[in-house]
Design a protein around this motif. Structure first.
Motif, short mmCIF file in Angstrom:
data_model
loop_
_atom_site.label_atom_id
_atom_site.label_comp_id
_atom_site.label_asym_id
_atom_site.label_seq_id
_atom_site.Cartn_x
_atom_site.Cartn_y
_atom_site.Cartn_z
N ASN A 249 44.91 39.31 49.56
CA ASN A 249 45.71 38.14 49.17
C ASN A 249 46.06 38.18 47.66
O ASN A 249 45.70 39.14 46.97
N ASP A 250 46.73 37.16 47.20
CA ASP A 250 47.21 37.18 45.82
C ASP A 250 46.08 37.21 44.80
O ASP A 250 46.25 37.63 43.66
N ARG A 251 44.89 36.77 45.23
CA ARG A 251 43.74 36.79 44.31
C ARG A 251 42.93 38.07 44.48
O ARG A 251 41.81 38.18 44.00
N VAL A 275 38.08 34.44 53.75
CA VAL A 275 37.94 35.59 52.86
C VAL A 275 36.62 36.28 53.20
O VAL A 275 35.58 35.62 53.31
N ILE A 276 36.70 37.59 53.38
CA ILE A 276 35.48 38.35 53.71
C ILE A 276 34.85 38.82 52.40
O ILE A 276 35.43 39.61 51.67
N LYS B 8 44.58 50.70 42.11
CA LYS B 8 44.70 50.82 43.55
C LYS B 8 44.88 49.42 44.16
O LYS B 8 45.75 49.20 44.99
N SER B 9 44.06 48.54 43.72
CA SER B 9 44.13 47.19 44.27
C SER B 9 45.47 46.54 43.96
O SER B 9 46.01 45.82 44.76
N ARG B 10 45.96 46.86 42.79
CA ARG B 10 47.25 46.32 42.41
C ARG B 10 48.29 46.72 43.44
O ARG B 10 49.02 45.91 43.97
N LYS B 13 47.99 45.18 46.58
CA LYS B 13 48.47 43.81 46.59
C LYS B 13 49.98 43.78 46.71
O LYS B 13 50.55 43.03 47.48
N ASP B 14 50.61 44.65 45.96
CA ASP B 14 52.06 44.70 46.01
C ASP B 14 52.56 44.95 47.43
O ASP B 14 53.52 44.34 47.86
N SER B 15 51.89 45.80 48.05
CA SER B 15 52.40 46.18 49.37
C SER B 15 52.02 45.16 50.42
O SER B 15 52.53 45.20 51.52
N LYS B 16 51.10 44.29 50.07
CA LYS B 16 50.63 43.30 51.04
C LYS B 16 50.23 43.97 52.34
O LYS B 16 50.56 43.51 53.43
N GLN B 17 49.65 45.10 52.21
CA GLN B 17 49.35 45.80 53.46
C GLN B 17 48.19 45.13 54.18
O GLN B 17 47.33 44.51 53.59
#
Lengths: 329, 384
Positions: A249-251, A275-276, B8-10, B13-17
């Motif tokens: 998610n966004d966070r 959230v896990i 990586k997390s960025r 997040k962008d990809s909303k995978q």
């Protein structure tokens, strides 16, 4: 373990054979084999054989006999999981030249029938072959050859060679028409670089129904197997099934995006938006880690999930199920 | 908070995978996310790997299973040996029962009708017919039976103009050498390789596959059967547990040692008559004995999925072992190199992976003498 083999009589095998015949792929070489191709295979096999056969071993474990292959000078050995069946087991090993020694089983993957063992004598370099790391190259139609000790070690006969073609590749196995039987279990299937591409595992009744563990599960679980761990999942080898889809998610939290109907997750009260935070105490930071964590556990195992719902944290226990047939890979 | 895996997390997040916890993403993915797929393809792909299989590590998609005709003994591969048929299939014949059932295969060794057959498959030659690939058929005359080699020389009565095989040496062949063999009751060819060392196969005699009560029956009149081996001669003949054996091959049996002695000294393939009691009623049957080693090793059906084995599978002075997928009825047929030289005669289907052939060197010098002696019998000397 006298026969050292599983026999699975499955009718679906016939159905994939039939459908395959109708769906030839267009980019293949001309269908007919000519004599020169066969003769090339013959000369290649005969060139590789004197070297690779030295790495083949016969295994005697309990009252059964099987095969294996040495893959490092310090005596690491591949075999089938149903040969030792447990880690830490001593097995009598006979090399092709008649040398008798002992190996101890390391880890094994009961899902795919892959197992690792080590020759105990570290004093001298053992003859070995390499394993192929290019799992995907072992495609249907490729020629291959099998070695093993069908029926057990027989000095007068020596190892038995079979030459054939790969028929099918699955996630964890290869099927070939190199005909196998009891005693072959754990023996190597080679490509024409002389690398191990499969470990003999199972047969069905048909002559073309010979199943080898591919290198995929070995490469995937190498570290676990070296640590003598047992990888165990039930049924088809798909691992435990929880039934949630996740999203970052966004966070940057691992969030449940969807819960599959009738899944263990739904029954345990997990809902979209949760959230896990952790699984069995291990903090979850991304989807990859989460998926691997779930998949590494067998159906029937219980997972403890720490969830956060609307800023409230709670723990949920979920018993993993068998993955539904229609959602499989 | 994410020092090491931040980038990586960025991207993630962008990809909303999103993925379901173990497999494909097909239907669960909201449409809004689908539009972003091109952006995130690379990453999503790699995240997927762990879930699915190493197959996806590679650009090559997994192919369909290999169609039947492209397999080692499929018709596309066999096209390579099609031109050898005049040297193999045309030099073989089919031995049939009077009803046309294939019994075994024969190798033609003389244009005037001489053939070699696996002897233990045809204990009664007069009850068989031979059928050639040109459509002719004939009765067979037994010329010479050589139990040591399990070979029978016979002659097709009234047949000439056959094509005899051309023999070449087998001993020079190494492991991995391609061979082709006549299969399908003398009609087709199959290929395989020399799969193990040339060697002698010791024999352990014959067996019918029964376990007997150590004690003689109460009245001392017979021996009770307490177990029958899977797919054994006894099972094929219909013998059952609790049957009481009275006579075997005409000899009365009062103890299990007697039965053992009578059977052991006979050859696999031989037929023996048995009289027995079933529920106090006398019955009889004929049992065709098999190799003892085979019967014992397969007592509980351990040697499954073998497609059938020969009754006699051991006791040969020398064999060439190959992996050609054949059936017991293919025994007796020729095995050739890909140059069309016949290097042996198939002599035993042993198990799923093993077929034995007698190499030319083991029988041909001798067999030529049998033929010669039959063509030119010694002239009768008139008594003075």
């Amino acid at each position: 373990m006298r026969t050292s083999f599983h026999l699975l009589l499955l009718t679906f095998l016939l159905s994939w054979q039939a459908s395959a015949a109708e769906q030839r792929q267009s980019n293949e070489k001309p269908p007919k084999t000519d004599l020169s191709e066969l003769l090339k295979i013959q000369s290649d096999v005969q060139k590789l054989l004197p070297r690779v056969r030295q790495a083949l071993v016969a295994i005697q474990s309990g009252d059964g006999t099987a095969s294996g292959v040495i893959i490092s000078a310090d005596g690491l050995m591949l075999t089938a999981a149903h040969v030792p069946n447990d880690p830490g087991k001593d097995m009598k090993v006979i090399l092709e030249d008649g040398t008798v020694t002992t190996a101890k089983s390391l880890g094994l993957d009961k899902t795919t029938d892959a197992a690792l063992a080590r020759l105990k004598d570290r004093g001298k370099p053992w003859p070995f072959v390499n394993l192929s790391r290019e799992v995907a190259k072992a495609q249907p139609g490729e020629w291959c050859f099998a070695l093993g000790h069908p029926g057990g070690f027989d000095k007068a006969r020596g190892p038995v060679l079979r030459v054939g073609r790969i028929i099918k590749q699955t996630a964890n196995s290869l099927h070939s028409d190199c005909v196998l039987m009891g005693g072959d279990s754990g023996g190597p299937l080679f490509n024409f670089n002389g690398e191990v591409i499969g470990i003999h595992s199972q047969i069905w009744e048909g002559r073309d129904q010979n199943v080898h563990v591919s290198m995929a599960p070995f490469l995937r679980s190498w570290e676990a197997m070296q640590k003598s761990q047992v990888i165990k999942t039930w049924g088809t080898g798909a691992g435990g099934y929880l039934g949630v889809a996740t999203v970052m998610n966004d966070r940057l939290d691992l969030e449940v995006a969807d819960v599959i109907d009738a899944s263990p997750a739904l029954e345990a009260g997990i809902r979209a938006g949760d959230v896990i935070l952790s699984v069995n105490g291990e903090a979850m930071t991304d989807q990859q880690q989460f998926s691997a964590t779930v998949k590494a556990r067998a159906a029937g195992d219980t997972l403890k999930l720490r969830l956060r719902t609307h800023d409230k944290e709670r723990d949920v226990s979920v018993q993993l199920a068998q993955k539904p047939q229609d959602e499989g890979q | 908070m994410f020092p090491s895996n931040w980038p990586k997390s960025r991207r993630m997040k962008d990809s909303k995978q999103m993925t379901k916890d173990e497999f494909k993403m097909t239907n669960g993915r909201p449409a809004a996310l689908r539009a972003r797929v091109p952006l995130s393809f690379g990453l999503r792909h790699s995240a997927f790997l762990v879930l699915l299989s190493p197959l996806l590590l590679h650009a090559d998609p997994p192919r369909l299973p290999l169609p039947q005709e492209d397999r080692t003994n499929g018709k596309h591969t066999l096209a390579a040996v099609e031109r050898l048929k005049p040297l193999t299939v045309a030099c073989a014949a089919r031995i049939e029962s009077p009803l046309g059932r294939a019994i075994c295969t024969a190798t033609i060794v003389g244009e005037d009708g001489y053939v070699l057959i696996k002897a233990s498959e045809v204990p009664e030659v007069h009850k068989t017919r031979i059928k050639f690939s040109d459509g002719r058929s004939a009765d067979l005359r037994e010329v010479h039976r050589e139990t040591r080699l399990d070979l029978l020389l016979a002659q097709a009565v009234g047949i000439t103009g056959l094509r005899a095989v051309s023999f070449g040496g087998a001993h020079s062949l190494g492991l991995g050498q391609w061979l082709c063999s006549v299969a399908d009751a003398g009609k087709e060819t199959r290929i395989g390789i020399v799969s193990a060392k040339f060697r002698r196969i010791p024999g352990e005699g014959a067996a019918m596959g029964i376990r007997m009560d150590a004690k003689a029956s109460k009245d001392g009149k017979g021996v009770r059967i307490v177990g029958i081996a899977s797919e054994s001669p006894a099972e094929a003949a219909g013998l059952q547990e609790d049957d009481v054996l009275i006579t075997i091959a005409g000899e009365k049996v009062g103890a299990q040692d007697r039965v053992y002695d009578i059977v052991r000294k006979r050859q696999p393939g031989e037929i023996i008559d048995i009289h027995y009691l079933r529920k106090d009623k006398e019955e009889s049957c004929r049992v065709r004995l098999a190799s003892r080693s085979k019967v014992l090793n397969n007592w509980e059906g351990e040697d499954f999925a073998n497609g059938g084995v020969s009754l006699r599978s051991d006791n040969f002075p020398e064999v060439l072992q190959h992996d050609i997928p054949l059936l017991p009825a293919d025994m007796g047929g020729p095995v050739a190199t890909l140059e069309g030289k016949v290097v042996g005669i198939n002599i035993a289907r042993v198990d799923r992976v093993t077929t034995f052939a007698l190499p030319v060197e083991a029988f041909w010098t001798e067999a030529q003498l049998w033929i010669k002696a039959d063509r030119h019998p010694p002239k009768a000397v008139l008594a003075q």
